[in-house]
Design an enzyme around this catalytic site. Structure first.
Site, PDB file in Angstrom:
ATOM      1  CD  GLU A 373       1.932   2.455  -4.559  1.00  0.00           C
ATOM      2  OE1 GLU A 373       2.687   2.184  -3.610  1.00  0.00           O
ATOM      3  OE2 GLU A 373       2.269   2.326  -5.764  1.00  0.00           O
ATOM      4  CG  HIS A 404      -8.528 -27.165   2.279  1.00  0.00           C
ATOM      5  ND1 HIS A 404      -9.237 -28.219   2.810  1.00  0.00           N
ATOM      6  CD2 HIS A 404      -8.538 -27.335   0.932  1.00  0.00           C
ATOM      7  CE1 HIS A 404      -9.647 -29.007   1.823  1.00  0.00           C
ATOM      8  NE2 HIS A 404      -9.238 -28.493   0.669  1.00  0.00           N
ATOM      9  CE  LYS A 530       9.412   5.439  -1.306  1.00  0.00           C
ATOM     10  NZ  LYS A 530       9.531   5.847  -2.725  1.00  0.00           N
TER      11      LYS A 530
END
Length: 565
Positions: A373, A404, A530
């Site tokens: 960000e 793994h 937004k």
């Protein structure tokens, strides 16, 4: 405010680094360690509780000098001073950048100008809020703050998103062993109703308190979750026989079970929270830099004020190191410049962060927001395009789980992925392995050391042949090595250690932002999404016909409406 006269890649120092990269592209770490017997000690540094080994990075002394020449040419030292002095280096929002002030010791003074003839005593303001946080945390932990039915508070639920969630959630998990007062923190962030339902399921409403964390108190996800939490609280209190009818009853319940972290007193009052239960912070603190502000209220309640202050001490030690040490010995500078080296000169596209601690499982996600960000920008401070790769892509998982899952690509894949390994000498928890004698923590750390060694030095065809590996399998088993890593060790995962680690990466982000000529402290890319979401909501709910402006979005919303129960 410092000024950069030209873009980074047009500087003489950038061109020298490009030539150096071309000339040393085939250099092997095996060669570097052979040619420089003292390489490990020469490239290992200490700051506060952190022991940092840079020796397994793909660079030599000359390369480091060239990187620091670039840092100086870009004005890093001047920008660093400007940040610590409170200059408005967040130019697009005309704000100071003073997260470092959040951890100023109580005996330090620090003020900034706020007008022609006025100053703000930042240090006094910070410690006033810390004092109120301390009193609140003590009241919760002692049992003097009680819910509406007289129950002591056992669960503190932080409701926020982004920087109002990731920091305290990560730190609460990391500092689990320090939660000794019987207060358990929980975190709700996602607008997905499964988050609030899953988090609150099984909690006792009578002993639950909510911290609503939103600077503006307008964040849609946070307010939606806050109202959902209050409905849950009222419903469960009613089931326990509490009168929840009428404004007075709701106001009394809210006063006992909700506090706010915000700067918007009027909106906090509108929700029903008394402003004496509002803990403030300032516009010079970005959300992703705010875990050590009042945003850390739930953390302080869980670990206690004393350990929270130790948390701040760790930040401050690294701040002082970054502010005062020469570039050649400055760990955030060196690590930040190595990130630039890999991104812009060696073609790395991502950066792994691998804590060998289950308690640190959320640290990579926290760093994703901090780094991506901050530096995920394609425009320079002057509004012109960034013309080189910028913004490291951080990712990772705790060891040994990652071994793994994705280490195969780190060892033998075609991508160069620099990695930071973070480990702790002494565990909070230990157990004996299957043989009845070996410490499981020692097993964990043997993997930690082995992975950095194999990534650096690998195993070549000749060595495999000497081991008797079948010729047809040798190409498949060759481990090329030359995979760069940085190793960070600390004695123990303590509040101070965690604070130091966070501050280290905060300053790495700053260093890289200066080199790329970008503003690391705004986030306009978040804002447009937004606004679009708010604009599309009437179509998504069916109140209006979708007219998004593109057929794909309109068709997807139509499909959603058609199949919505």
């Amino acid at each position: 405010m410092p000024q950069q006269r030209e873009t980074a890649h047009k500087t003489r120092e950038w061109k020298k680094l490009t030539e150096y990269a071309d000339a040393t592209r085939g250099t092997q770490l095996r060669e570097l360690f052979t040619e420089q017997p003292g390489r490990s000690s020469d490239m290992t540094y200490n700051v506060g509780p952190l022991h940092v080994d840079l020796s397994k990075n793909l660079i030599d002394e000359r390369g480091l000098r060239l990187l620091l020449d670039l840092a100086r040419a870009r004005g890093l030292e001047d920008y660093r001073s400007a940040m610590f002095d409170g200059e408005h280096i967040n130019t697009t929002e005309d704000r100071a950048v003073l997260h470092t002030a959040l951890r100023i010791p109580v005996d330090r003074e620090f003020s900034i100008p706020v007008g022609a003839d006025e100053t703000q005593d930042v240090a006094a303001d910070v410690h006033a809020v810390l004092g109120r946080m301390r009193d609140f945390a003590k009241a919760l932990r002692s049992g003097s703050w009680q819910g509406v039915t007289g129950h002591t508070i056992k669960h503190v639920v932080n409701i926020g998103i982004g920087g109002s969630d990731l920091g305290p959630a990560m730190a609460a998990q990391a500092l689990r062993p320090y939660m000794t007062a019987g207060i358990t923190p929980h975190f709700i962030s996602n607008i997905d109703p499964a988050d609030v339902a899953g988090t609150l399921d099984g909690l006792d409403a009578e002993s639950t308190l909510f911290v609503i964390a939103s600077k503006t108190f307008t964040t849609s996800e946070t307010l939606a979750n806050a109202h959902a939490a209050r409905r849950w609280l009222l419903r469960n209190l009613a089931d326990a026989g509490v009168d929840v009818e009428g404004d007075d009853a709701i106001r009394d319940i809210t006063a006992k079970h909700f506090v706010a972290v915000s700067t918007a007193a009027e909106k906090v009052q509108e929700f029903g929270i008394d402003t004496k239960n509002m803990f403030e912070f300032w516009d010079w603190v970005g959300g992703r830099y705010s875990v050590d502000s009042a945003i850390g209220l739930s953390l302080m309640a869980a670990i206690g004020p004393q350990d929270f202050m130790r948390f701040l001490e760790g930040f401050h030690e690294v701040d002082d190191h970054f502010r005062t040490e020469p570039l050649e010995m400055n760990i955030p500078v060196l690590m930040g410049m190595l990130g630039v080296w890999y991104t812009d000169f060696l073609g790395a596209q991502s950066h792994a962060v691998l804590p060998y601690s289950e308690d640190m499982a959320r640290f990579p996600a926290y760093l994703q927001q901090l780094t991506m960000e901050s530096n995920g920008k394609s425009v320079q401070l002057d509004g012109t395009p960034v013309e080189v790769p910028s913004g490291e892509i951080y990712w990772g998982e705790p060891g040994t789980n990652g071994q793994h899952a994705f280490f195969q690509l780190l060892h033998q894949g075609t991508h160069l992925v620099p990695a930071d390994f973070i480990g702790f000498v002494n565990p909070h928890d230990d157990a004996v392995a299957a043989d009845g004698t070996t410490s499981m923590h020692d097993m964990l750390m043997s993997n930690f050391f082995a992975q950095t060694r194999v990534l650096a030095f690998g195993k070549n065809a000749e060595e495999l042949k000497e081991e008797g590996v079948a010729p047809e399998l040798i190409p498949h088993k060759v481990m090329p090595g030359n995979r760069p890593t940085t190793t960070i060790l600390a004695n123990k995962l303590t509040p101070k250690t965690l604070g130091a680690l966070i501050a280290l990466y905060e300053h790495i982000v700053f260093v890289q932002g200066v080199i790329w000529g970008i503003n690391s402290f705004d986030q306009w890319g978040v804002e447009l999404g937004k606004k679009q979401a708010n604009a599309l909501l009437p179509a998504v709910t069916g109140a209006e016909r979708s007219d998004a402006g593109d057929s794909s979005t309109d068709d997807l919303i139509a499909y959603y409406r058609q199949h919505r129960d």
